[in-house]
Enzyme design. Sequence first.
Site, PDB file in Angstrom:
ATOM      1  N   SER A  74       0.921  -1.113  -0.081  1.00 21.39           N
ATOM      2  CA  SER A  74       0.059   0.218   0.077  1.00 21.39           C
ATOM      3  C   SER A  74       0.948   1.140  -0.078  1.00 21.39           C
ATOM      4  CB  SER A  74      -0.772   0.079   1.249  1.00 21.39           C
ATOM      5  OG  SER A  74      -1.385   1.118   1.477  1.00 21.39           O
ATOM      6  N   SER A  75       0.399   2.438  -0.662  1.00 23.48           N
ATOM      7  CA  SER A  75       1.174   3.719  -0.642  1.00 23.48           C
ATOM      8  C   SER A  75       1.241   4.044   0.900  1.00 23.48           C
ATOM      9  CB  SER A  75       0.663   4.487  -1.646  1.00 23.48           C
ATOM     10  OG  SER A  75      -1.033   4.809  -0.999  1.00 23.48           O
ATOM     11  N   CYS A  76       0.645   3.481   1.708  1.00 29.20           N
ATOM     12  CA  CYS A  76       0.580   4.234   2.989  1.00 29.20           C
ATOM     13  C   CYS A  76       1.857   3.594   4.191  1.00 29.20           C
ATOM     14  CB  CYS A  76      -0.490   4.048   4.053  1.00 29.20           C
ATOM     15  SG  CYS A  76      -0.784   2.372   4.390  1.00 29.20           S
ATOM     16  N   TYR A 118      -1.375  -0.570   9.984  1.00 29.57           N
ATOM     17  CA  TYR A 118      -1.577  -1.067   8.753  1.00 29.57           C
ATOM     18  C   TYR A 118      -0.097  -1.264   7.960  1.00 29.57           C
ATOM     19  CZ  TYR A 118      -3.144  -2.205   4.015  1.00 29.57           C
ATOM     20  OH  TYR A 118      -3.499  -2.675   2.752  1.00 29.57           O
ATOM     21  N   LYS A 130       2.463  -3.854   6.483  1.00 29.90           N
ATOM     22  CA  LYS A 130       2.924  -4.147   4.931  1.00 29.90           C
ATOM     23  C   LYS A 130       4.322  -3.711   4.961  1.00 29.90           C
ATOM     24  CE  LYS A 130      -1.010  -4.960   3.294  1.00 29.90           C
ATOM     25  NZ  LYS A 130      -1.310  -6.388   2.625  1.00 29.90           N
ATOM     26  N   HIS A 160     -13.150   3.355   2.335  1.00 29.85           N
ATOM     27  CA  HIS A 160     -12.245   4.343   1.719  1.00 29.85           C
ATOM     28  C   HIS A 160     -12.964   5.535   1.247  1.00 29.85           C
ATOM     29  CE1 HIS A 160      -9.290   0.981   1.814  1.00 29.85           C
ATOM     30  NE2 HIS A 160      -8.511   1.880   2.361  1.00 29.85           N
TER      31      HIS A 160
END
Length: 327
Positions: free
Chosen positions: A118-120, A147, A151, A190
Amino acid sequence: MDDAGMPKPEMEKHSRIFVAGHRGLVGSAICRHLLRLGYTNLIARTRGELDLTNQSAVDAFFAAEKPEYVFLAAAKVGGILANSNYPVEFLRDNLTIEINVIEAAYRNGVKKLECLGSSCIYPKLAPQPIKEEYLLTGPLEPTNEWYAIAKIAGIKLAQAYWRQYGFRAISLMPTNVYGPGDNFDLQSSHVLPALIRKAHEARLKHSREMVVWGSGEPRREFLYVDDMAEAAVFLMLHYDSADIINVGVGEDHSIRELAELVCRVVGYQGRLVFDASKPDGMPRKLLDIARLRNIGWRPRINLEEGIARAYQWFLEPEQGAPRSMAI
Ligand code: GFB
């Protein structure tokens, strides 16, 4: 050939392919895309059939089914509020799934595995657009650090197996994905599906205003799920490196702009009200997609068209419903 002179594995139309998370937004789109391309040997299990957080069940499944390729699209996911409210599930379940699946895949001779991140994972204040090498260069955004840590651990685990055992595990970092099959629950979703639902209900109720969380200033990048699935298969076929690779579209929008666009597509003309009691999260999260472009992939669906398709699915989920796909 790879660096050690070994032939690179080729995913064939009859290869045994396990899509973990095949009922989720991304997993279901990957299955649809694989079937469309003529892959005939897909393996899938519902959560009831196989609990990916149960190590012995995962081991037994891999030993019996012997998949050759694995798309790891199973994860506990959710929007900004769900991430803040369920830190244990977001950290524990995602870590456990990654450990179980990667280990079982390696032990059972899987030829290649693809992890979806994920981009987070990137620092809250990373320079924009975000290059892959910015990973672990600064503090994370607090609303989703649980999260993100899970990841990041998944990426490192994949890299560790590649380094220590030569196990081909690639890691993709998608930006915010949306589309048919999305979660439209207002508490856990989201932003994009939430705004579609809010605009739709506000139109039906003739509401004067619609509430948007936060200041409307944060910027986000949105990738249509079929594009995501295409990229996932493309990279399984053509990307062979332990280095992570971003998957995005290369442009972003403020949440205010997004809300205005959703209202246009849905046909709601009321006023937007911004609820400052809700968190903004990362100020900006635009991925640098040069690495992906250089190996020849580009998204096809623009945001307005993607929102229209997602809205159509929200209205009529049974039309081409990805969740009911039989495999
Ligand atoms: O999509 P979202 O929930 O998550 O929120 P993130 C994006 C932005 O939209 C935030 C605002 O600034 C929200 O405050 N927003 C406005 C809304 N109205 C709404 C609404 O009705 N619902 C929601 N959910 N947001 C997630 C991470 O971050 O991104 C996950 O928490 C994951 O871990 C995912 O990485 C891709 O983009 O901020």
